[in-house]
Scaffold this motif. Sequence first.
Motif, PDB file in Angstrom:
ATOM      1  N   PHE A   7       0.954  -1.016   0.099  1.00 53.05           N
ATOM      2  CA  PHE A   7       0.321   0.461   0.199  1.00 53.05           C
ATOM      3  C   PHE A   7       0.485   1.068  -0.231  1.00 53.05           C
ATOM      4  CE2 PHE A   7      -2.960  -3.008   1.469  1.00 53.05           C
ATOM      5  CZ  PHE A   7      -4.263  -2.466  -0.003  1.00 53.05           C
ATOM      6  N   VAL A   9       3.757   1.445  -1.204  1.00 53.56           N
ATOM      7  CA  VAL A   9       4.016   1.629  -2.728  1.00 53.56           C
ATOM      8  C   VAL A   9       3.035   2.472  -4.183  1.00 53.56           C
ATOM      9  CG1 VAL A   9       6.422   0.459  -2.651  1.00 53.56           C
ATOM     10  CG2 VAL A   9       4.302  -0.565  -3.337  1.00 53.56           C
ATOM     11  N   LEU A  10       2.388   1.589  -3.100  1.00 49.40           N
ATOM     12  CA  LEU A  10       0.537   2.136  -4.245  1.00 49.40           C
ATOM     13  C   LEU A  10       0.607   3.449  -4.862  1.00 49.40           C
ATOM     14  CD1 LEU A  10      -1.792   0.599  -5.092  1.00 49.40           C
ATOM     15  CD2 LEU A  10      -2.964   0.840  -3.652  1.00 49.40           C
ATOM     16  N   GLN A  12       2.536   6.063  -4.806  1.00 47.71           N
ATOM     17  CA  GLN A  12       3.563   6.294  -5.711  1.00 47.71           C
ATOM     18  C   GLN A  12       3.331   5.661  -6.979  1.00 47.71           C
ATOM     19  OE1 GLN A  12       6.587   5.103  -2.907  1.00 47.71           O
ATOM     20  NE2 GLN A  12       7.180   7.249  -2.551  1.00 47.71           N
TER      21      GLN A  12
ATOM     22  N   LEU B  45      -0.574  -4.802  -9.821  1.00 49.11           N
ATOM     23  CA  LEU B  45      -0.854  -3.375  -8.360  1.00 49.11           C
ATOM     24  C   LEU B  45       0.045  -4.519  -7.421  1.00 49.11           C
ATOM     25  CD1 LEU B  45      -3.455  -0.512  -9.078  1.00 49.11           C
ATOM     26  CD2 LEU B  45      -0.732  -0.078  -8.684  1.00 49.11           C
ATOM     27  N   PHE B  46      -1.218  -4.905  -7.814  1.00 54.74           N
ATOM     28  CA  PHE B  46      -1.100  -6.358  -6.526  1.00 54.74           C
ATOM     29  C   PHE B  46      -0.705  -7.436  -5.873  1.00 54.74           C
ATOM     30  CE2 PHE B  46      -5.229  -3.267  -5.574  1.00 54.74           C
ATOM     31  CZ  PHE B  46      -4.607  -2.938  -4.151  1.00 54.74           C
ATOM     32  N   MET B 158       5.068   2.248 -13.642  1.00 53.53           N
ATOM     33  CA  MET B 158       6.539   2.375 -12.263  1.00 53.53           C
ATOM     34  C   MET B 158       6.026   2.145 -11.242  1.00 53.53           C
ATOM     35  SD  MET B 158      10.459   4.488 -13.325  1.00 53.53           S
ATOM     36  CE  MET B 158      10.979   3.784 -14.605  1.00 53.53           C
ATOM     37  N   ARG B 159       6.355   1.538  -9.993  1.00 52.87           N
ATOM     38  CA  ARG B 159       5.676   1.476  -8.606  1.00 52.87           C
ATOM     39  C   ARG B 159       7.171   1.946  -7.776  1.00 52.87           C
ATOM     40  NH1 ARG B 159       2.413  -3.493  -7.310  1.00 52.87           N
ATOM     41  NH2 ARG B 159       5.160  -4.365  -7.415  1.00 52.87           N
ATOM     42  N   GLY B 160       7.518   2.717  -6.954  1.00 55.08           N
ATOM     43  CA  GLY B 160       8.052   3.629  -6.204  1.00 55.08           C
ATOM     44  C   GLY B 160       8.942   5.005  -6.363  1.00 55.08           C
ATOM     45  N   ARG B 161       9.710   5.247  -5.396  1.00 56.39           N
ATOM     46  CA  ARG B 161      10.412   6.519  -5.439  1.00 56.39           C
ATOM     47  C   ARG B 161      11.107   6.118  -6.750  1.00 56.39           C
ATOM     48  NH1 ARG B 161      11.890   9.760  -0.941  1.00 56.39           N
ATOM     49  NH2 ARG B 161      14.488  10.554  -1.272  1.00 56.39           N
ATOM     50  N   GLU B 239      13.411   3.882  -4.756  1.00 62.12           N
ATOM     51  CA  GLU B 239      13.169   1.699  -4.686  1.00 62.12           C
ATOM     52  C   GLU B 239      13.575   1.726  -6.612  1.00 62.12           C
ATOM     53  OE1 GLU B 239      10.457   4.220  -3.419  1.00 62.12           O
ATOM     54  OE2 GLU B 239      10.513   2.994  -1.705  1.00 62.12           O
TER      55      GLU B 239
END
Lengths: 283, 475
Positions: A7, A9-10, A12, B45-46, B158-161, B239
């Motif tokens: 959640f 990272v979600l 972001q 996403l999950f 992308m996911r994360g910084r 990340e």
Amino acid sequence: MQLQQKFAVLSQELIIEAGRAERQYWRDLWTYRELFYFLAWRDILVRYKQTVIGIAWALIRPLLTMLVFTFIFGRLAKLPPDGSAPYAVMVFAAMMPWQFFSTSLTESSNSLISNANLISKIYFPRLIVPAGSVITSFVDFLISGVLMVVLMVWYHWVPDWRILCLPLFVVLAFAAAMGPGLWLAALNVKFRDFRYIVPFIVQLGLYVSPVGFSSRIVPEKWRLLYSLNPMVGVIDSFRWALLRGETTLYWPGILTSILVTVLLCASGIWYFRRVEKTFADII
Amino acid sequence: MASGTSAASKKLSLISSEPCYYKPHGSKRWSGLGLVFQLSAFYFLFLSEVVIRVENLGKRYRIQHRQQRQRYVALRDVLADQTKSMARRLWSVVRGPWSRSPVVHSPSQEDFWALRDISFDVKQGDSLGIIGRNGAGKSTLLKILSRITVPTEGRFRMRGRIASLLEVGTGFHPELTGRENIFLNGAILGMSRAEIGRQFDAIVAFAGIEKFLDTPVKRYSSGMYIRLAFAVAAHVHSEILIVDEVLAVGDVQFQKKCLDKMGEAAHTGRTVLFVSHNMGALAALCQQGVLLEAGTVRAYGAIQECIRLYLSHDERPGDSLLDNCRRSPGLKAVLSRIRVTSPGTQAPGIIPCGGMAEFRFVLHNVADRTVRIAFTIYNCLGVRVCHFDSGIASFLANADLHHHCLSCEVTALGLVPGNYSINVAVYDGMALLDHVSEAVDLQVVDSNYLGNGKLPDAANGLVVFPHRWASAAKI
């Protein structure tokens, strides 16, 4: 992966798709809010590095301009001041927003080009760059505010309650500087012609705007047209706030100026957002 | 990441990479596909471990050519041209210079696709090496992924910084001091002021510039400058880390330090995208690789396979040495191909330190000549490391055929790991027939030459000898 982390990272998640506006732009602007401060801080630090008198330059420039204007318009041309206000105070009340406007216009229109290395190598909302240079000029504005206080003490001029409205007019000045600044900054990236146009605008604007004289001397029938210049509204309201209302506010003019300012600002943001994606490719 | 779930998720990722995932534009009204799309988005996403998903990414640039002119230039034509182009330019200003509507192409404009149809996935904690020759589109890809430019087509998630390091020292201001630049650069890379404050000591220690913190960086040596810049970037907590060929600068020790830092990042579950021409570093750091060629993905998979393909590229028929531009002028093209192999490695051009190496030279047009070959190995700094000459070995090949192949076998090539190139000269007796500089590249990689997996640092010497230490009984 832990659900909790998921959640985290979600929030972001980032999706970039060709030809679609980015949804996270304003969120990014918030994430990068400290960059406003750092870019302005850098420009201020750098501006007075290796100078002998340093920050005093921020005082000398408006002071000398004010003296020259007071002498030429007040003494030689014998233009009337606003009511009983000393001519120098009247000029300086206009000088403050004008200097702010002209430096921020000059700086922000060049800001993208002078930060080309940043723009082609790293991502951040590009809006920060011209906005940062407006903020930098605002620091100069605050310094010249100190000079205004000194001037008022010198002339024993005590402003009344109207000065409390000043922050509102500062916001107006900010918007008036921001709108054209965004337009010129964005256009300057592709058309470097604007590098030559901006000094011209600033030079001409000094005489077109009521800096050295009161806008009362403009004939009544031309005043609405005259107010299309957004700086007319800004300068008039500054004088109104600082000169105990010796200038009566010309409401249609002020409203026109505000309208033009808002239009310029909104369209500036719109245009900037539209073209900023291509900056890195063409700068 | 729990390793137990990885088998299951692998199966899932196979399902998800069905082509039905790709969503063409304007298919919204097709609800069936939309549902699949939403399900896969939910999956992305999950459930998946995929942190970067790139789909059909493309980037087009428009390039200008000079128009074909007449034989002579008339002022009248110039003026007419100028007026026309001025009118066109004005029209484009009026219409909006960046408008997306299809432009009527003037013959002087050409579309150039720097990238086309790029698709790949990167899982959380993986390191992806991006390989390709100059101009293959590596930097453009990184620029798109780090959001500096927008793609012309396709999309990515992308996911994360993200922290991207496309250039060392972006945003450094020469007038500011080291301390001020740490804060400025940190903010530009997306760190908050509090975060920089916390990391400040670590950054300074990593860069090793404690004494010069309050000196303007314009007075720094270039080494100090680069160290400081990398130190800031290395301490950004993100990340996803995107790194372009920034390690090409700096000395060998510093490069090693940077690689260690990036390896550390990769081991702590961060995802690293890494562009480099240093195959050794790529092989050490990355598990996955993408090989780009002329803007398209030529290979995508295990890094070793990508490196092998990339290096074997030299052997394609078009790359024969016969028309090499680094041949000394005025010489006949005799040398047609060089192949350097080592029995231990699959890829040509890669030799483990201390491993056996075979240099094979294919010659053309050498019938009835007494051929002698000499070649010199240069390291990446242009230092001549060693020289081999068939004349010294008193080996003279009498080539009686049109083609001739010579080989030189080195039992143990004890060069320190790094990149090398070879200059080759071919003689007929004493007369020079052919000479090609940088005829082939060679990469010496880490090995177990000294028996314990360690090798001396490349900064301290050029060659490695097997040796033995002991306490001597007598002085």
